[in-house]
Write an enzyme that holds these catalytic residues in place. Structure first.
Site, PDB file in Angstrom:
ATOM      1  N   SER A   1       0.861  -1.179   0.000  1.00 11.32           N
ATOM      2  CA  SER A   1       0.000   0.000   0.000  1.00 11.32           C
ATOM      3  C   SER A   1       0.892   1.221   0.000  1.00 11.32           C
ATOM      4  O   SER A   1       2.070   1.149   0.368  1.00 11.32           O
ATOM      5  CB  SER A   1      -0.896   0.008   1.244  1.00 11.32           C
ATOM      6  OG  SER A   1      -1.530   1.264   1.408  1.00 11.32           O
TER       7      SER A   1
ATOM      8  N   TYR B   1      -2.835  -0.755  10.011  1.00 12.30           N
ATOM      9  CA  TYR B   1      -2.651  -1.138   8.611  1.00 12.30           C
ATOM     10  C   TYR B   1      -1.243  -0.796   8.131  1.00 12.30           C
ATOM     11  O   TYR B   1      -0.589  -1.604   7.463  1.00 12.30           O
ATOM     12  CB  TYR B   1      -3.694  -0.417   7.768  1.00 12.30           C
ATOM     13  CG  TYR B   1      -3.785  -0.875   6.334  1.00 12.30           C
ATOM     14  CD1 TYR B   1      -4.361  -2.096   6.007  1.00 12.30           C
ATOM     15  CD2 TYR B   1      -3.318  -0.070   5.294  1.00 12.30           C
ATOM     16  CE1 TYR B   1      -4.468  -2.513   4.687  1.00 12.30           C
ATOM     17  CE2 TYR B   1      -3.421  -0.474   3.974  1.00 12.30           C
ATOM     18  CZ  TYR B   1      -3.994  -1.692   3.677  1.00 12.30           C
ATOM     19  OH  TYR B   1      -4.096  -2.098   2.367  1.00 12.30           O
TER      20      TYR B   1
END
Length: 317
Positions: free
Chosen positions: A164, A176
């Site tokens: 990401s 995350y």
């Protein structure tokens, strides 16, 4: 001087464009295993590669997701139920893949399965949520890769790990971001260790895209529940006004997510089919023209740009 540099830069990009256009031969004989194919990037990539003629082996968490995918694709595509948090599920999927590919080995492994629990500030999130996220997004990637690595090495194939932009520059979602920084490190090490075996490792770093993980209604509900369960002394530190402002800030960001998932899946496909895949793919205009350049700035300047519009907690000093 500037003209000379411009010519050199132009020649570099021309050479890179030419190299990256070279396609691997006999793609119709290549097997690719993808995790997380129930929805989102994995689902779209499975359908995309199936149309391209590759032999797709799709790992789905649910039978419903597997059935829907089979109904949308050709008979070449096969599915298996896979829970990347369970060792026995990974072992069973590996044996199934081994039977499917035979002596040819596994050309491509795409670690796409992931969860997104970034619904608040770091100290609002329970430690169990950190563990659960790391178990899926990082440990799952590592365990699936190590289990299937002999098959990939046999084919001198590709490993594509979905990271990401939050694995490149951390500014939101501690849970995350931690997991994706781990994916980046694991991928870098794999790439260097496996180069002598003809295995190439790529990372795809998407920006903000609209998938089931970034659905605003669901995101908002979870965010409010997390805030409700946050200890009182922490809530007093931030204040309700801060939460409301932060909630609105998240809403603006997630509602502006790109709906063009092809920007991501095209990068994955290129990493699997190009003779010369890239090490990193920044997928999405926000990733390419804002977040990646931002990651090269001095930390203090990047901090200012990222946080200048953030609300201030009630007990800020």
């Amino acid at each position: 001087m500037w003209l000379y540099l411009a010519v050199l830069l132009g020649l570099y990009y021309l050479l890179r464009w030419f190299r990256e256009r070279q396609v691997v031969s006999h793609l119709q004989d290549k097997f690719v295993f993808i995790t997380g194919c129930d929805s989102g990037f994995g689902n779209q990539l499975a359908r995309q590669l199936d149309l391209r003629g590759l032999r797709v082996l799709a790992g789905c968490l649910t039978e419903q997701g597997a059935e829907q995918l089979r109904n949308q694709t050709s008979d070449r595509l096969q599915t298996v139920i896979l829970d990347v948090t369970k060792t026995e599920s990974i072992a069973a999927a590996t044996e199934w893949v081994k039977e499917c590919v035979g002596d040819r080995g596994l050309w491509g492994l795409v670690n796409n399965a992931g969860i997104f629990h970034s619904h608040g500030y770091a100290e609002w999130i329970k430690i169990e949520t950190y563990r659960d996220t790391l178990r899926v997004n990082l440990i799952g990637v590592i365990e699936v890769t190590l289990s299937m690595l002999p098959l990939v090495r046999k084919a001198q194939g590709r490993i594509v790990n979905v990271s990401s932009i939050l694995g490149r520059i951390a500014f939101f979602g501690a849970v995350y971001s931690c997991s994706k920084y781990g994916v980046e490190a694991f991928s870098d090490i794999l790439r260097r260790e496996l180069q002598h075996f003809g295995v190439k490792v790529s990372m795809v770093e998407p920006g903000y895209f609209r998938t089931a993980m970034t659905d605003w209604q669901k995101f908002s509900e979870i965010m409010k529940q997390i805030w409700k369960e946050t200890p009182a002394h922490i809530k007093e530190t931030y204040g309700q006004k801060f939460f409301d402002a932060y909630h609105d800030l998240m809403k603006q960001g997630l509602l502006s997510c790109s709906t063009n998932l092809n920007l991501v899946t095209d990068c994955m496909e290129h990493a699997l089919t190009s003779v010369h895949p890239r090490t990193r793919y920044s997928a999405g205009w926000d990733a390419q023209f804002f977040f990646v350049p931002l990651s090269y700035l001095p930390t203090s300047l990047a901090d200012y740009i990222l946080t200048r519009s953030w609300p201030k907690p009630a007990q800020a000093v």
